[in-house]
Design a protein around this motif. Structure first.
Motif, PDB file in Angstrom:
ATOM      1  N   ARG A  17      -0.444  -9.633  -1.692  1.00 30.05           N
ATOM      2  CA  ARG A  17      -1.830  -9.914  -1.306  1.00 30.05           C
ATOM      3  C   ARG A  17      -2.472  -8.725  -0.588  1.00 30.05           C
ATOM      4  O   ARG A  17      -3.689  -8.688  -0.407  1.00 30.05           O
ATOM      5  CB  ARG A  17      -1.892 -11.152  -0.405  1.00 30.05           C
ATOM      6  CG  ARG A  17      -1.518 -12.435  -1.133  1.00 30.05           C
ATOM      7  CD  ARG A  17      -1.628 -13.664  -0.246  1.00 30.05           C
ATOM      8  NE  ARG A  17      -1.110 -14.827  -0.947  1.00 30.05           N
ATOM      9  CZ  ARG A  17      -1.770 -15.520  -1.873  1.00 30.05           C
ATOM     10  NH1 ARG A  17      -3.010 -15.144  -2.189  1.00 30.05           N
ATOM     11  NH2 ARG A  17      -1.232 -16.556  -2.473  1.00 30.05           N
ATOM     12  N   THR A  18      -1.672  -7.782  -0.166  1.00 27.63           N
ATOM     13  CA  THR A  18      -2.213  -6.608   0.515  1.00 27.63           C
ATOM     14  C   THR A  18      -2.591  -5.537  -0.506  1.00 27.63           C
ATOM     15  O   THR A  18      -2.096  -5.527  -1.630  1.00 27.63           O
ATOM     16  CB  THR A  18      -1.206  -6.015   1.512  1.00 27.63           C
ATOM     17  OG1 THR A  18      -0.070  -5.505   0.793  1.00 27.63           O
ATOM     18  CG2 THR A  18      -0.740  -7.067   2.506  1.00 27.63           C
ATOM     19  N   ARG A  37       2.174   5.716  -0.504  1.00 25.25           N
ATOM     20  CA  ARG A  37       3.581   5.326  -0.716  1.00 25.25           C
ATOM     21  C   ARG A  37       3.712   3.800  -0.717  1.00 25.25           C
ATOM     22  O   ARG A  37       4.389   3.228  -1.590  1.00 25.25           O
ATOM     23  CB  ARG A  37       4.458   5.926   0.387  1.00 25.25           C
ATOM     24  CG  ARG A  37       5.957   5.606   0.215  1.00 25.25           C
ATOM     25  CD  ARG A  37       6.708   5.892   1.491  1.00 25.25           C
ATOM     26  NE  ARG A  37       6.215   5.054   2.581  1.00 25.25           N
ATOM     27  CZ  ARG A  37       6.399   5.308   3.870  1.00 25.25           C
ATOM     28  NH1 ARG A  37       7.070   6.382   4.239  1.00 25.25           N
ATOM     29  NH2 ARG A  37       5.915   4.494   4.799  1.00 25.25           N
ATOM     30  N   ASP A  38       3.053   3.149   0.224  1.00 25.77           N
ATOM     31  CA  ASP A  38       3.106   1.680   0.277  1.00 25.77           C
ATOM     32  C   ASP A  38       2.506   1.060  -0.986  1.00 25.77           C
ATOM     33  O   ASP A  38       3.038   0.087  -1.525  1.00 25.77           O
ATOM     34  CB  ASP A  38       2.346   1.173   1.507  1.00 25.77           C
ATOM     35  CG  ASP A  38       2.992   1.598   2.821  1.00 25.77           C
ATOM     36  OD1 ASP A  38       4.184   1.987   2.794  1.00 25.77           O
ATOM     37  OD2 ASP A  38       2.308   1.542   3.864  1.00 25.77           O
ATOM     38  N   ALA A  39       1.385   1.632  -1.458  1.00 25.55           N
ATOM     39  CA  ALA A  39       0.738   1.110  -2.662  1.00 25.55           C
ATOM     40  C   ALA A  39       1.643   1.285  -3.883  1.00 25.55           C
ATOM     41  O   ALA A  39       1.710   0.404  -4.751  1.00 25.55           O
ATOM     42  CB  ALA A  39      -0.602   1.809  -2.888  1.00 25.55           C
ATOM     43  N   GLU A  40       2.365   2.402  -3.943  1.00 27.85           N
ATOM     44  CA  GLU A  40       3.272   2.636  -5.070  1.00 27.85           C
ATOM     45  C   GLU A  40       4.468   1.687  -5.018  1.00 27.85           C
ATOM     46  O   GLU A  40       4.961   1.224  -6.062  1.00 27.85           O
ATOM     47  CB  GLU A  40       3.725   4.101  -5.090  1.00 27.85           C
ATOM     48  CG  GLU A  40       2.609   5.050  -5.519  1.00 27.85           C
ATOM     49  CD  GLU A  40       3.057   6.489  -5.706  1.00 27.85           C
ATOM     50  OE1 GLU A  40       2.401   7.214  -6.469  1.00 27.85           O
ATOM     51  OE2 GLU A  40       4.068   6.906  -5.082  1.00 27.85           O
ATOM     52  N   ASP A  82      -4.781   0.171  -6.965  1.00 29.07           N
ATOM     53  CA  ASP A  82      -4.297  -0.693  -5.883  1.00 29.07           C
ATOM     54  C   ASP A  82      -4.870  -2.105  -6.015  1.00 29.07           C
ATOM     55  O   ASP A  82      -4.160  -3.116  -5.951  1.00 29.07           O
ATOM     56  CB  ASP A  82      -4.698  -0.074  -4.540  1.00 29.07           C
ATOM     57  CG  ASP A  82      -3.833  -0.542  -3.377  1.00 29.07           C
ATOM     58  OD1 ASP A  82      -2.711  -1.039  -3.614  1.00 29.07           O
ATOM     59  OD2 ASP A  82      -4.282  -0.392  -2.221  1.00 29.07           O
ATOM     60  N   LEU A  83      -6.184  -2.183  -6.245  1.00 31.77           N
ATOM     61  CA  LEU A  83      -6.836  -3.489  -6.381  1.00 31.77           C
ATOM     62  C   LEU A  83      -6.431  -4.203  -7.675  1.00 31.77           C
ATOM     63  O   LEU A  83      -6.251  -5.421  -7.684  1.00 31.77           O
ATOM     64  CB  LEU A  83      -8.356  -3.317  -6.341  1.00 31.77           C
ATOM     65  CG  LEU A  83      -8.941  -3.014  -4.966  1.00 31.77           C
ATOM     66  CD1 LEU A  83     -10.411  -2.635  -5.078  1.00 31.77           C
ATOM     67  CD2 LEU A  83      -8.771  -4.198  -4.022  1.00 31.77           C
ATOM     68  N   SER A  84      -6.280  -3.452  -8.755  1.00 29.97           N
ATOM     69  CA  SER A  84      -5.893  -4.061 -10.027  1.00 29.97           C
ATOM     70  C   SER A  84      -4.467  -4.600  -9.966  1.00 29.97           C
ATOM     71  O   SER A  84      -4.189  -5.681 -10.498  1.00 29.97           O
ATOM     72  CB  SER A  84      -6.013  -3.038 -11.163  1.00 29.97           C
ATOM     73  OG  SER A  84      -7.350  -2.626 -11.308  1.00 29.97           O
TER      74      SER A  84
END
Length: 484
Positions: free
Chosen positions: A7-8, A70-73, A271-273
């Motif tokens: 959800r983040t 890095r967190d998004a990946e 990130d949003l997708s």
């Protein structure tokens, strides 16, 4: 997949926080949140231009991410069932090339079907790899290349035991899927890596009753076009790694060619997708599949057209079919796909993905509506009534398999001469020549030119295909090498 974490959207959230801080920019880009280019600001809006920013501490750096990127990946990898995932901002072309460049070195053989995207051949020009083509079966009824049969893959592995990798389309532009799990087992048993082009397969990770995804099948690397069916902005993509991949080495390979000025608009869209697909993807792609199947039924009821689907599955070269691909054979109404493509755009204001000699492809994804499907079906019915001609056999030479005489790298960099196409028969091509879309080469550097190939090129030109790739912008001349 941990839904609470999914959800983040760490990079998107960091951009929102950045916007609140109203930082005074003495860095690039030079438009300074749009103030220096009022027309651009008016066109795109303050929200968009205001986050077209440069890498900085709070927003991380794509080339060496240590925080929000890095967190998004990591969330991307989790959502797609991969060991690691890279955000790519140079399109899926750069993801495909990173896969090849990370595995194939000068003189290495790679097994692949002939109907690969030009990005694969271009990667071999860069690294000096040697393509070994696995026969692609052809469905002559509808004039499309299908997939690789397992027995053909077995034969290629047996005859080329030193090949370092096998490259697989999953699925093809038309929706055809090979037996990816079977190919992975064979390749890994022979010590080869499996590189998977999933430019048209984002939804495979979030849909039921669809072909298996590369990561679920045990593939080593997969290039996934999030912008095609996943909802992100054009040019944004991801590269997925299986357990055996050395992620830090692959990042080094990516950084050889990827921009150091990565677009935060593209990355935020990834990130949003990812968040949207992780939370809503299964429901969304179930709806997409239903819309595509409905369109298929409606089009087939018109007669003349043939919107093909899962009935093509034969357990061999068509191991599975992606039902979200609305591929339609048009020659039954006496028109080529490119003619129907042009009519839809020019007369009905409907832009489909592509038309080739025999087929059209309408790309259906999460942004489509049932009323748009109805409009497409109505337009096809009208085209049949107003423009249809008696059915006849139309030339279809797309599956000519040229003789490879030199490696793509040798041929591309060799001295040659520019000649009119009709004078090149028997010579070796020093260039790539293709119809775009879909971007599958008719000729690649190092292949011998034949009369049959020239005839197909001219037929494609006559029917309105967009020929690209050569130094000559009109593709009427070709740079060629000697007789052998």
């Amino acid at each position: 997949m941990n839904n609470s974490e999914q959800r983040t959207a760490p990079l998107y959230e960091a951009l929102l926080e950045f916007r609140k801080r109203r930082v005074v920019p003495f860095d690039v880009p030079g438009h300074k949140r749009g103030r220096g280019n009022p027309e651009l600001l008016d066109f795109l809006g303050e929200k968009c231009v205001g986050v077209d920013v440069n890498s900085m501490k709070m927003l991380d750096n794509l080339g060496h991410p240590v925080s929000v990127i890095r967190d998004a990946e990591e969330l991307l990898a989790d959502a797609f069932g991969a060991s690691h995932a890279f955000m790519m901002v140079n399109g899926t072309t750069s993801a495909v090339q990173a896969m090849v460049l990370s595995v194939v070195r000068e003189g290495d053989e790679i097994l692949l079907p002939r109907n690969v995207h030009k990005s694969v051949i271009n990667a071999l020009v860069l690294c000096g790899g040697i393509p070994v083509y696995i026969p692609v079966r052809v469905d002559h009824k509808i004039g499309i290349a299908t997939g690789m049969a397992i027995k053909d893959v077995e034969k290629a592995i047996r005859e080329h035991p030193k090949a370092v990798a096998i490259f697989v389309n999953n699925p093809t532009y038309y929706g055809i899927a090979s037996d990816l799990k079977g190919i992975v087992e064979l390749a890994h048993g022979a010590g080869m890596k499996v590189l998977v082009d999933e430019a048209h397969g984002t939804h495979l990770y979030f849909g039921d009753n669809l072909p298996v995804s590369a990561m679920a099948a045990g593939g080593d690397l997969a290039a996934v076009s999030m912008h095609k069916s996943g909802g992100s902005l054009t040019q944004s993509s991801i590269l997925l790694c299986g357990p055996s991949a050395d992620a830090e080495y692959i990042r080094q390979i990516i950084n050889l060619t990827q921009t150091t000025s990565a677009s935060y608009l593209l990355m935020a869209s990834l990130d949003l997708s990812r968040r949207n697909l992780a939370l809503n993807g299964r429901e969304a792609f179930d709806r997409v599949s239903q819309m595509a199947e409905y369109a298929r039924e409606e089009i087939n009821e018109l007669g003349g057209y043939y919107a093909y689907g899962r009935e093509l599955i034969d357990g061999e070269s068509v191991f599975d079919f992606d039902v979200t691909k609305l591929s339609v054979f048009t020659q039954g109404i006496g028109l080529t796909g490119i003619e129907v493509y042009d009519l839809l755009r020019d007369e009905y204001d409907i832009q489909i993905e592509f038309g080739d000699i025999g087929n059209i492809l309408a790309y259906i994804s999460i942004g489509d509506r049932i009323q748009d499907i109805e409009r497409l079906v109505g337009a096809l019915e009208d085209i049949q009534r107003q423009y249809g001609r008696p059915k006849k056999e139309l030339y279809c030479g797309e599956f000519i398999e040229p003789e490879l005489v030199m490696t793509p790298k040798e041929a591309f960099y060799a001295e040659g001469e520019q000649l009119p196409l009709e004078e090149t028969v028997g010579r070796i091509s020093g260039e790539i020549l293709m119809c775009y879309p879909p971007g599958i080469p008719i000729l690649t550097p190092g292949e011998r030119i034949t009369e049959e190939i020239i005839a197909y090129i001219e037929y494609a030109r006559e029917k309105g295909c967009s020929l690209q790739g050569t130094k000559d912008p009109d593709c009427r001349e070709l740079r060629v090498l000697g007789q052998s």
